[in-house]
Structure formats: C-alpha cells, structure tokens
Design an enzyme around this catalytic site. Structure first.
Site, mmCIF file in Angstrom:
data_model
loop_
_atom_site.group_PDB
_atom_site.id
_atom_site.type_symbol
_atom_site.label_atom_id
_atom_site.label_comp_id
_atom_site.label_asym_id
_atom_site.label_seq_id
_atom_site.Cartn_x
_atom_site.Cartn_y
_atom_site.Cartn_z
ATOM 1 N N TRP A 159 0.680 -1.308 -0.052
ATOM 2 C CA TRP A 159 -0.080 0.129 -0.195
ATOM 3 C C TRP A 159 0.748 1.398 0.106
ATOM 4 O O TRP A 159 0.181 2.194 -0.242
ATOM 5 C CB TRP A 159 -0.938 0.052 1.220
ATOM 6 C CG TRP A 159 -0.233 -0.503 2.554
ATOM 7 C CD1 TRP A 159 0.009 -1.627 3.240
ATOM 8 C CD2 TRP A 159 0.350 0.620 3.334
ATOM 9 N NE1 TRP A 159 0.700 -1.382 4.272
ATOM 10 C CE2 TRP A 159 1.023 0.070 4.270
ATOM 11 C CE3 TRP A 159 0.816 2.028 3.159
ATOM 12 C CZ2 TRP A 159 1.958 0.733 5.371
ATOM 13 C CZ3 TRP A 159 1.465 2.575 4.066
ATOM 14 C CH2 TRP A 159 2.068 1.961 5.207
ATOM 15 N N ASN A 160 2.224 1.255 0.364
ATOM 16 C CA ASN A 160 2.849 2.337 0.362
ATOM 17 C C ASN A 160 3.225 3.094 -0.721
ATOM 18 O O ASN A 160 3.404 4.429 -0.624
ATOM 19 C CB ASN A 160 4.095 2.228 1.553
ATOM 20 C CG ASN A 160 4.984 1.327 0.877
ATOM 21 O OD1 ASN A 160 4.786 0.632 0.111
ATOM 22 N ND2 ASN A 160 6.255 1.422 1.619
ATOM 23 N N LYS A 183 -1.688 -8.636 -7.573
ATOM 24 C CA LYS A 183 -2.621 -8.439 -6.578
ATOM 25 C C LYS A 183 -2.065 -7.468 -5.501
ATOM 26 O O LYS A 183 -1.242 -7.439 -4.930
ATOM 27 C CB LYS A 183 -2.336 -9.824 -5.618
ATOM 28 C CG LYS A 183 -2.961 -9.565 -4.108
ATOM 29 C CD LYS A 183 -4.317 -9.489 -4.121
ATOM 30 C CE LYS A 183 -4.848 -9.335 -2.746
ATOM 31 N NZ LYS A 183 -4.647 -7.831 -2.302
ATOM 32 N N PRO A 184 -2.890 -6.071 -5.734
ATOM 33 C CA PRO A 184 -2.563 -4.952 -5.064
ATOM 34 C C PRO A 184 -2.985 -5.089 -3.520
ATOM 35 O O PRO A 184 -3.857 -5.975 -3.473
ATOM 36 C CB PRO A 184 -3.248 -3.772 -5.716
ATOM 37 C CG PRO A 184 -4.361 -4.499 -6.400
ATOM 38 C CD PRO A 184 -4.092 -6.023 -6.833
ATOM 39 N N GLY A 236 6.715 -6.371 0.882
ATOM 40 C CA GLY A 236 5.962 -6.075 2.012
ATOM 41 C C GLY A 236 6.970 -6.645 3.109
ATOM 42 O O GLY A 236 7.951 -6.564 3.143
ATOM 43 N N SER A 237 5.980 -6.983 4.227
ATOM 44 C CA SER A 237 6.842 -7.444 5.455
ATOM 45 C C SER A 237 7.756 -8.828 5.479
ATOM 46 O O SER A 237 7.237 -9.663 4.600
ATOM 47 C CB SER A 237 5.973 -7.377 6.606
ATOM 48 O OG SER A 237 5.274 -8.819 6.579
ATOM 49 N N GLU A 258 11.166 -8.388 -1.781
ATOM 50 C CA GLU A 258 11.487 -7.062 -1.284
ATOM 51 C C GLU A 258 10.839 -6.630 0.146
ATOM 52 O O GLU A 258 9.556 -6.602 0.371
ATOM 53 C CB GLU A 258 11.261 -6.021 -2.406
ATOM 54 C CG GLU A 258 11.948 -4.693 -2.163
ATOM 55 C CD GLU A 258 11.484 -3.557 -1.522
ATOM 56 O OE1 GLU A 258 11.650 -3.695 -0.260
ATOM 57 O OE2 GLU A 258 10.812 -2.864 -2.157
ATOM 58 N N LEU A 259 11.616 -6.875 1.079
ATOM 59 C CA LEU A 259 10.926 -7.113 2.457
ATOM 60 C C LEU A 259 11.263 -6.022 3.420
ATOM 61 O O LEU A 259 11.716 -5.021 2.963
ATOM 62 C CB LEU A 259 11.292 -8.412 2.998
ATOM 63 C CG LEU A 259 11.305 -9.758 2.237
ATOM 64 C CD1 LEU A 259 11.530 -10.839 2.841
ATOM 65 C CD2 LEU A 259 9.522 -9.767 1.834
ATOM 66 N N CYS A 292 10.119 1.312 3.183
ATOM 67 C CA CYS A 292 11.135 0.235 3.720
ATOM 68 C C CYS A 292 12.515 0.816 3.661
ATOM 69 O O CYS A 292 13.413 0.197 4.308
ATOM 70 C CB CYS A 292 10.893 -1.064 2.984
ATOM 71 S SG CYS A 292 11.110 -0.787 1.252
ATOM 72 N N GLU A 389 11.152 -1.723 12.632
ATOM 73 C CA GLU A 389 10.941 -0.831 11.517
ATOM 74 C C GLU A 389 9.632 -0.001 12.135
ATOM 75 O O GLU A 389 8.613 -0.644 12.124
ATOM 76 C CB GLU A 389 10.619 -1.467 10.298
ATOM 77 C CG GLU A 389 10.660 -0.554 9.050
ATOM 78 C CD GLU A 389 10.506 -1.472 7.802
ATOM 79 O OE1 GLU A 389 9.726 -2.663 7.745
ATOM 80 O OE2 GLU A 389 10.928 -1.109 6.905
#
Ligand code: SIN
Length: 488
Positions: A159-160, A183-184, A236-237, A258-259, A292, A389
C-alpha cells in the site's frame, strides 16, 4: 472519492480485471476502501477468493504462449504506450493515489513519474535481452545460451507505493514476455485498477496483465500453490515474505522478495552538515516515514550531534501535518489505526527507556490517523525503535563516538536493505561503504530509488533485485542449447 473528481472518470473502477473482463468476484462480495485522512468510504472493489484467483491464473496461462512469442520490439512499443498514457494521466492517477494512500499530492505526482520511469526503462531493456555462444570443450559441439520468459508471474504489491511497486515488477515481467497477475494491497486497489485501464488502452492483449483485488490470504494461497504460476515477486513485510516463501516451496517458484528494513543513517563529524540534514529529511519523512528504505535509526557522531539535532529540529518544527490534498501538506495520514498505534508504541517505549522529545511539529489533525513528525534524542539500542521498523515520522537520534562503533550499531539488525552515511573523508567513504551490510548504500544522499539502479536487500530484507539492468533477469530463465555431432 468519486469518479467525478477525475479529469477522466473512467479511470475509477470498482471492478477487477481478468482476461479482457472488468468483473466482480464470483461470490459477488465487495470490499470497502477508505480514505486514510478521513475514514470516509472511497468505494469498493471485488473481494476475490480462490475461485477468482484460479480464473486469473487461467487467463494468464492462456495468453502465455502467444505473448512469449511476440517480438521484443512489439513488447517495447506497448510498454512505451503504457508509459505515455501513465504520464498523460499523471494528475488523475495522483488524485486516486492520494485519496486511497494519503501521501501529499506532490509526492503522489512524484510517485506516478517514478512508476512511469520503470515502464520506460524496461521498454528499453526488452530489446537488450540476448544470449551468447560459449566455448565448447568438444570440437563437434556448439553451445548457445539463450534467455526465455519464466512464465506466469504474480506481483503482490504493498500500500505504501500503490503505483511504483506495480510497475517496478510488471514492466520487467511484460518486457521479458511473461503474463502477470497483480494482487494490489486491499487498502490501495484503485491506483492499480487505473493502471490496468491504461495498460488495456495501450493495447496489451487479453490475459497479459490481470488485476485481482481482495483480502490476501486465500488469493495468495491459490496463487502460490499453482504450478502454472512460475514466479512470485512480493514487496511487504519479512513475516509475510517468509509465509509466501514457504507456500512457494512445493512448486519451486522463482522468488523476488523485497522485505522489511531497519535503515541506519550515520552522520560523521566530518560530514557536510547541510547535505546531511537535507538527505535526512528526504530519507526519513518521505511518505510520512512509510517506506522500507526510510532512515529508521539516525546515528550522529558526538562532535556534530548538537548542531545536527538543532538544525534538524528547525526543519521539522514547521512541517505541516494534514490531508494530502491540502496545499502545503508535508506529512499526510498514516495508512490506518494499527500503523498509528505502532508508531505511538515506539514513541512511548522510547520515552520510557530514556529518550526525550527534542522537537515535534504541531498536529491539528485527528491523532488516530495522523502522527506529528518528531525528533528524539537519547535513543539507544534497548528501544523498540532500534530493533523494529517504525514506519512513521519518528526521527530517533543515537549518539556515537567512533567509526567502528557506528558500523557495529548499523549492522546490528537482521535486516539489510538501505543504509545512508555522510562524510567528506574519501578513505572513510570506502571503508564504511564496504562494511555496511545492506543491498543499497548511499553516501551523501538520501535518495536511492530510481529506475536505473538495482533495488533490494540482503539478510532478512529479501532476495533478488528490482530495477536497473538486473531487474529483467528476475523474469528470465537461462537455457543452454547443446548442438552436437557436428563432425568437424
Ligand atoms: C518501498 O518502501 O517498498 C519502496 C520504496 C522505494 O521504492 O523507494
């Protein structure tokens, strides 16, 4: 949000895109999307489930044979058209993005340009995919190495950055000859759907680009379990990345992850302080601290600490907290209640463990949605904000004395995405850059996000790289073609 707020109202879609259909979920269920500034409803999108995901896979699989055999020149042309349409609709896309994500309009416009830059870059890269012949140890054999599209690819996006994370994944996939299922985030689907409208107008054939909306769990399970899906790219996380990685194990999918990050930003005594301040502002407060790669821990050497804190405070105090659509807003809302609660927990925990508020901007907005940018001094490694974070506009300043100490502190985290440091000393520049454990190291700048450079992390921050010349490789397989029996 209403379509009427857009110059082109047809960019607002409450239907998802599978094959060539703008459709509802098979179950008919919808999911409401809210404006993070106000909590008001913006509309709804289909709450897709497993059966919808299966349809998206079928559409992408059906289109794969013909898409992979198109020429690179055609794929480049379609990407160029998509790029031009994204820029031509920059205002509308930014308007949608701010409505559902909250970032100030000027940042949203910047994100649309950033998103478009990936499409342009990979349109160019599509033409450069090549192969080679290698020296054979057998005189009667030739060996040719070629690159082929990996196959149906899934992009699960956060979402960011509701636009840029889609194009950073999809543009290289499409350029390589892969069909994609996007898949947004369930929090920000409208920007994704508008991008799909533009892709449709650009002329991508049916099934080449699909968008499926809804809550992630069931959709994710079906997409990851499918043997027809050959590649998953996720931002995401770290925790969700681990789950997806496990779910992809049975079908041995290619993965790009990409975490999370916990970026250190180190200011040495010999830094140009004005450069360090400008860069800290960019790195820390972009998207209200919700990236991130945002500086999470700011280490400042003893000799420059007080001046740095004063100068940073002078820039943070006048920051305007507000609705992203209002003129002059610097810091928009956080994405939702849990995001605000996490930042407040980090703040309370830091204060309980010895930090003090050195500067805090005014916040006249709803405190359940907005957090004032804050500079903390007295930060230390016992605090939650040191190990987790924060994803919000807290700038904790840690004091350090020696170069080795700074590097040890910076690397004392399971994450390794971005890191920043400031010095005018050339020897130190190379020493520190080489010792920082991160996929991206920035010297004397706070901006590392651009289409031409590889983006990605080490350690628990993920696998693979996006952007740059390696971005397309994530969607290509290498094939060795042995031609024997040549009778030389
Ligand atoms: C992210 O926060 O996931 C991406 C940030 C960027 O591209 O700069």
């Amino acid at each position: 949000m209403t379509a009427a707020a857009l110059k082109d109202p047809s960019l607002f879609s409450e239907r998802m895109f599978i094959g060539e259909e703008w459709c509802a979920a098979v179950s008919g269920a919808d999911l409401e999307v809210v404006d993070p500034s106000t909590g008001a409803s913006l509309g709804s999108v289909p709450d897709a489930k497993g059966e919808d995901a299966a349809q998206a896979i079928a559409a992408a699989a059906a289109a794969t044979g013909s898409w992979r055999s198109t020429t690179a020149a055609l794929r480049a042309k379609l990407l160029e058209r998509w790029h031009d349409l994204i820029l031509a609709n920059q205002d509308d896309l930014a308007c949608l993005l701010t409505a559902e994500q909250g970032k100030p309009l000027n940042e949203a416009r910047g994100e649309i340009a950033y998103a478009a830059s990936f499409v342009k870059w990979f349109a160019e890269e599509a033409r450069r995919v090549g192969g080679k012949g290698i020296a054979s140890s057998d005189p009667n054999r030739r060996i040719l190495i070629s690159k082929e599209p990996v196959g149906v690819s899934v992009a699960i996006t956060p979402w960011n950055f509701p636009a840029a994370m889609i194009t950073r994944k999809c543009a290289p996939a499409l350029a390589a000859g892969c069909c994609v299922i996007i898949k947004p985030s369930d929090l920000t689907p409208f920007t994704a759907l508008a991008l799909a409208k533009l892709a449709e107008r650009a002329g991508f054939p049916s099934g080449v680009l699909n968008v499926i909306t809804g809550m992630p769990e069931e959709i994710g399970q079906v997409l990851t379990a499918s043997p027809e899906v050959r590649k998953l790219s996720f931002t995401g996380s770290t925790n969700v990345g681990r789950i997806l990685m496990r779910q992809c194990a049975d079908t041995i999918k290619r993965l790009s992850l990409e975490l999370g990050g916990n970026a250190p930003l180190i200011v040495f005594d010999d830094a140009n302080i004005d450069v360090a301040i400008e860069s800290t502002l960019i790195s820390k407060f972009r998207n209200a601290g919700q990236t991130c790669v945002c500086a999470n821990r700011i280490f400042v050497q003893d000799g420059i600490f007080d001046r740095f804190a004063e100068k940073l405070a002078a820039r943070v105090l006048p920051m305007r907290v507000g609705d992203g659509r209002a003129d002059g807003t610097d810091i928009g809302p956080l994405i939702n209640g849990p995001a605000v609660q996490k930042v407040m927990q980090h703040l309370d925990d830091a204060l309980a463990n010895g930090a003090s508020v050195f500067a805090q901007a005014e916040n006249q907005m709803d405190p359940a949605r907005f957090v004032a940018p804050t500079v903390l001094t007295g930060a230390n490694s016992r605090m939650l904000l040191s190990s987790q974070e924060t994803f919000g506009p807290l700038a904790p300043l840690f004091r350090f004395h020696h170069e080795d100490e700074a590097i040890e502190l910076a690397n004392d985290t399971p994450f390794g995405l971005a890191s920043y440091f400031y010095t005018e000393n050339l020897g130190r520049a190379f020493r520190v850059a080489e010792r920082l454990e991160a996929g991206m190291v920035a010297l004397n700048t706070g901006a590392i996000s651009m289409e031409v450079a590889p983006f990605g992390g080490v350690k628990a921050s993920g696998l693979g790289r996006e952007g740059g010349e390696c971005g397309i490789d994530e969607f290509l397989e290498t094939k060795a073609f042995h031609v024997g029996g040549l009778s030389f």
